[in-house]
Design a protein around this motif. Structure first.
Motif, PDB file in Angstrom:
ATOM      1  N   PRO A 359      16.320 -31.539  -1.094  1.00  0.00           N
ATOM      2  CA  PRO A 359      16.012 -30.679  -0.055  1.00  0.00           C
ATOM      3  C   PRO A 359      15.738 -31.417   1.298  1.00  0.00           C
ATOM      4  CG  PRO A 359      14.799 -30.353  -2.075  1.00  0.00           C
ATOM      5  CD  PRO A 359      15.388 -31.741  -2.217  1.00  0.00           C
ATOM      6  N   SER A 386      19.828 -29.314  -6.529  1.00  0.00           N
ATOM      7  CA  SER A 386      18.752 -29.901  -5.692  1.00  0.00           C
ATOM      8  C   SER A 386      17.925 -30.544  -6.489  1.00  0.00           C
ATOM      9  CB  SER A 386      18.122 -28.865  -4.850  1.00  0.00           C
ATOM     10  OG  SER A 386      16.849 -29.176  -4.134  1.00  0.00           O
ATOM     11  N   ILE A 391      12.172 -26.850  -2.833  1.00  0.00           N
ATOM     12  CA  ILE A 391      13.121 -26.611  -1.966  1.00  0.00           C
ATOM     13  C   ILE A 391      12.683 -25.033  -1.133  1.00  0.00           C
ATOM     14  CG2 ILE A 391      14.649 -25.648  -3.663  1.00  0.00           C
ATOM     15  CD1 ILE A 391      17.030 -26.164  -1.698  1.00  0.00           C
ATOM     16  N   TRP A 396      17.301 -23.242   0.774  1.00  0.00           N
ATOM     17  CA  TRP A 396      18.261 -22.835  -0.480  1.00  0.00           C
ATOM     18  C   TRP A 396      19.272 -21.929  -0.096  1.00  0.00           C
ATOM     19  CZ3 TRP A 396      20.246 -18.984  -3.523  1.00  0.00           C
ATOM     20  CH2 TRP A 396      20.170 -19.337  -4.826  1.00  0.00           C
ATOM     21  N   TYR A 399      21.925 -23.746   2.254  1.00  0.00           N
ATOM     22  CA  TYR A 399      22.884 -24.783   1.078  1.00  0.00           C
ATOM     23  C   TYR A 399      23.910 -23.546   0.328  1.00  0.00           C
ATOM     24  CZ  TYR A 399      22.907 -28.484  -2.203  1.00  0.00           C
ATOM     25  OH  TYR A 399      23.444 -29.813  -3.056  1.00  0.00           O
ATOM     26  N   HIS A 400      23.253 -22.450  -0.035  1.00  0.00           N
ATOM     27  CA  HIS A 400      24.088 -21.635  -0.843  1.00  0.00           C
ATOM     28  C   HIS A 400      25.344 -20.957  -0.042  1.00  0.00           C
ATOM     29  CE1 HIS A 400      24.929 -17.562  -2.644  1.00  0.00           C
ATOM     30  NE2 HIS A 400      25.134 -18.299  -3.774  1.00  0.00           N
ATOM     31  N   VAL A 410      23.507 -22.412  -7.125  1.00  0.00           N
ATOM     32  CA  VAL A 410      22.762 -23.547  -6.917  1.00  0.00           C
ATOM     33  C   VAL A 410      21.698 -23.999  -7.991  1.00  0.00           C
ATOM     34  CG1 VAL A 410      20.611 -24.164  -5.300  1.00  0.00           C
ATOM     35  CG2 VAL A 410      22.760 -22.800  -4.440  1.00  0.00           C
ATOM     36  N   ASP A 412      18.217 -25.789  -8.980  1.00  0.00           N
ATOM     37  CA  ASP A 412      17.059 -26.454  -8.381  1.00  0.00           C
ATOM     38  C   ASP A 412      16.496 -26.928  -9.629  1.00  0.00           C
ATOM     39  OD1 ASP A 412      14.758 -27.294  -7.311  1.00  0.00           O
ATOM     40  OD2 ASP A 412      13.902 -25.504  -6.974  1.00  0.00           O
ATOM     41  N   PRO A 435      15.866 -18.099  -4.956  1.00  0.00           N
ATOM     42  CA  PRO A 435      15.684 -19.210  -4.172  1.00  0.00           C
ATOM     43  C   PRO A 435      14.338 -19.858  -4.179  1.00  0.00           C
ATOM     44  CG  PRO A 435      17.058 -17.475  -3.009  1.00  0.00           C
ATOM     45  CD  PRO A 435      16.293 -16.892  -4.394  1.00  0.00           C
TER      46      PRO A 435
END
Ligand code: 6R9
Length: 667
Positions: A359, A386, A391, A396, A399-400, A410, A412, A435
């Motif tokens: 993150p 991640s 995060i 999140w 990133y996505h 994604v 985590d 997220p």
């Protein structure tokens, strides 16, 4: 932190796997959770069969809390599983390591070549008298020889202790001595953001502090400067010792419970803890979680941006992916060298399909702007991971959307040095992600949320929401979350087997908090779907750019300075790093020191990663009547909040004055 919790709890977006991803995923049947829960030990036995064993185990688990033994009686070798079994088969010419140096060199090493290189290093270590059970300290930059040396140790049954290249001479000496390492493997230097990190010089300084167990320092020539000429009789050069060795070296048959490595992590008391991992259980979980959580397949090009100095580099650059015969991208340097698109260029150049990063890096990329990733072709990516700290949903989503173009799941992943492998994470072909939530414990892992007074308050999930709490009390209303402390309630294969040389500390730190469960030191909430939201540490460990640093360790470094009488250190919420180190320091009467001088002192004692962001010189610190510094109030001061409860203070005026001074200074 309270702000983080609020943003997390507002988060209700749900991202189920696409039909396309689900159809091709390694795991796509949710039945696996129930099957694992019905008999976790039998389930892990099934997973261990993916490895090649020289001799089968007779007992899957022996559990004498807090010490576990997995696959007892089994014999295997981690290097054999990560290298030889691929080099001998259809993967022989497959690239194992795709390495890029910061200055731009590229090396592509096949599994066949990897085996030869690892054997040379293993023979070199043997020639230095390293035997099964000995410890080797590895202090190298992120070059292929780092992974190779780890595997070479595993091959001959020596335990490695990798020390991150950002640590100081003091830290290196402390870790070398605690492990009683016979050999240190280092390099003349490494590249970081265009600068040379003088690893050899730091190693020399460490030796001069006294490292009696060290017989030899093996020095790789990375930088090629004339100053890399060995200056100490213990130094041996890589060229002289390794290059002419034979590429034949048998794999030592190791007991499942033989030591594989020690990795030091920060402890609340300031003294680092040597976290011990053994062979069979660790490798089983590292291998299988790579396949499950990253959906790792034969044709993937997998890029984990961690350094092998941390556990993520151990489990998810070396042991996990390589046990699966994966192609692993390894990058030496900084993400903004020479420019802020370095990772995206690497992804474009090699067609990276899976990216695993932290993150703190994602937040930096967000700040640098989307133009950097947008300028590169990221269409090869199919999954994003991640790790390292909570995060935030905003990172999140970025990133996505910006990296994954809304196509890539994604994942985590919550886990620790102590857990060895991933523990709480989505299965990308099964789990709908949210997220900011690491979602649910993996199949075979049993986690709980506990109250501060040690009750299991995990909501038991039923079709209509919660039915009851695990301790039988009333269930919370649907829509409510249950907050408390994370616990792991069943032994798991990758769990640490202890703190090197200190079983009492192991018991005290991880097993005294709850009568029956492992205490990881993290706070968590569980929502109505049974999803875990990891909220950061509940102890005195800071997560600075994802690196664990104890407040006590930094305080000791500060009071080590001749002008410092007392110091209190806190982790202050930071936009990019998650937490930044903030120190409050009282100088000795009549002594003087500048803030910069104190920061430099900490960097010199521990390493640049522990350099405080800000140091505030003050006359007094808030203390309880029993003399304990109240760090909670210092966090309120540093983060500009109203002061919390001050009734237990010996003198409440101190903290009020401190707050005024602090705010004056901040302007
Ligand atoms: C793998 C690693 C462990 C600590 C851990 C926790 C934090 C790691 C996280 C996370 C929230 C995640 N942490 N991953 N917190 N969500 N996905 O980082 O090991 O260096 O030992 O750190 O990091 O606080 O206890 P390690």
């Amino acid at each position: 932190m309270s702000e983080t919790i609020e943003t997390l709890l507002d988060e209700s977006r749900l991202f189920p796997p696409s039909d396309e991803f689900r159809a091709q995923a390694n795991l796509n049947d949710p039945e696996i959770y129930a099957r694992a829960a019905a008999d976790p030990v039998a389930f892990w036995e099934e997973q261990a069969k993916d490895l090649d064993w020289f001799e089968p185990w007779h007992t899957a688990l022996e559990w004498h809390r807090p010490f576990a033994k997995w696959f007892v009686g089994g014999k295997l070798n981690a290097c054999y599983n990560c290298v030889d079994r691929h080099a001998a088969g259809p993967r022989a010419d497959k690239i194992a390591i795709l390495w890029e140096g910061e200055p731009g060199e590229v090396r592509k090493i096949t599994y066949r070549e990897l085996k030869d290189e690892v054997c040379r290093i293993a023979n070199a270590l043997t020639s230095l008298g390293v035997k099964k059970g000995d410890r080797v300290c590895i202090y190298l930059p992120m070059v292929p020889e780092l992974a190779m040396t780890m595997l070479a140790c595993a091959r001959i049954g020596a335990a490695h202790s990798v020390v991150f290249g950002g640590f100081s001479a003091d830290s290196l000496a402390e870790r070398t001595n605690d492990a009683q390492a016979k050999v240190i493997v280092t390099a003349d230097g490494g590249y970081r953001r265009g600068n040379v990190v003088p690893l050899l010089k730091i190693t020399e300084d460490a030796l001069s502090l006294g490292c009696a167990s060290v017989e030899t320092v093996l020095v790789l020539n990375r930088i090629g400067t004339p100053s890399s000429e060995p200056r100490n009789p213990k130094f041996r050069s890589w060229g002289d010792l390794v290059l002419h060795q034979s590429t034949d070296c048998p794999c030592e048959p190791m007991d499942s419970e033989d030591l594989l490595f020690i990795l030091y992590t920060s402890g609340s008391t300031g003294k680092p803890k040597g976290i011990v991992h053994t062979t069979g259980g660790y490798l089983t979980q590292a291998a299988v979680t790579s396949k499950w959580v990253f959906d790792l397949k034969e044709n993937d090009v997998y890029f984990c941006t961690a350094d092998c100095g941390w556990v993520t580099g151990h489990s998810y650059i070396v042991y996990g992916p390589m046990a699966n015969g994966a192609t692993c991208v390894m990058y030496e340097g900084a993400p903004d060298s020479p420019d802020k698109d370095r990772f995206w260029r690497i992804i474009e150049r090699y067609g990276v399909t899976i990216l695993y990063t932290a993150p703190t890096a994602i937040r930096a990329f967000m700040k640098w702007g989307s133009e950097y990733p947008d300028g590169c072709d990221l269409s090869s990516l199919r999954l994003l991971g991640s790790v390292g700290e909570p995060i935030n949903p905003e990172a999140w989503i970025w990133y996505h959307e910006v990296i994954g173009k809304k196509r890539c799941p994604v994942v985590d992943t919550w886990w620790q040095t102590e857990t060895g492998s991933i523990m709480i994470a989505p299965l990308p072909g099964i789990t709908a992600t949210k997220p900011g939530s690491a979602t649910q414990p993996l199949p075979g892992i049993v986690a709980a949320v506990m109250s501060e007074d040690g009750r299991d308050i995990t909501p038991v999930h039923g079709a209509l929401g919660y039915l009851a709490c695990a301790d039988g009390r009333d269930a919370p209303a649907k829509g409510a979350e249950v907050g408390g402390i994370l616990a792991i309630t069943h032994p798991w294969p990758g769990m640490t087997r202890g703190i090197y040389g200190d079983p009492d500390r192991f018991q005290k730190v991880y097993w005294d908090k709850f009568p029956n469960h492992y205490f990881p030191g993290d706070g968590t909430k569980v929502d109505e779907d049974g999803y875990f939201w990891l909220l950061g540490r509940v102890d005195d460990i800071m997560l600075v750019a994802g690196h664990n640093i104890s407040t006590m360790e930094v305080e000791s470094a500060l009071v080590d300075h001749h002008a410092v009488a007392e110091a209190a250190v806190i982790g202050k919420t930071h936009e990019l790093k998650g937490q930044a180190i903030s120190a409050f320091v009282i100088l000795r009467t009549g002594a003087s020191a500048t803030v910069d001088e104190l920061k430099a002192h900490v960097a010199q004692k521990i390493g640049a990663l522990a350099r405080p962001d800000d140091i505030f010189l003050c006359a007094d610190l808030p203390k309880t009547r029993s003399g304990k510094i109240m760090r909670r109030l210092l966090r309120d001061v540093a983060e500009g909040r109203a002061l919390g409860d001050t009734t237990t203070l010996a003198d409440p005026t101190i903290v009020r004055a401190l707050k005024d001074q602090y705010e004056d200074k901040e302007g």
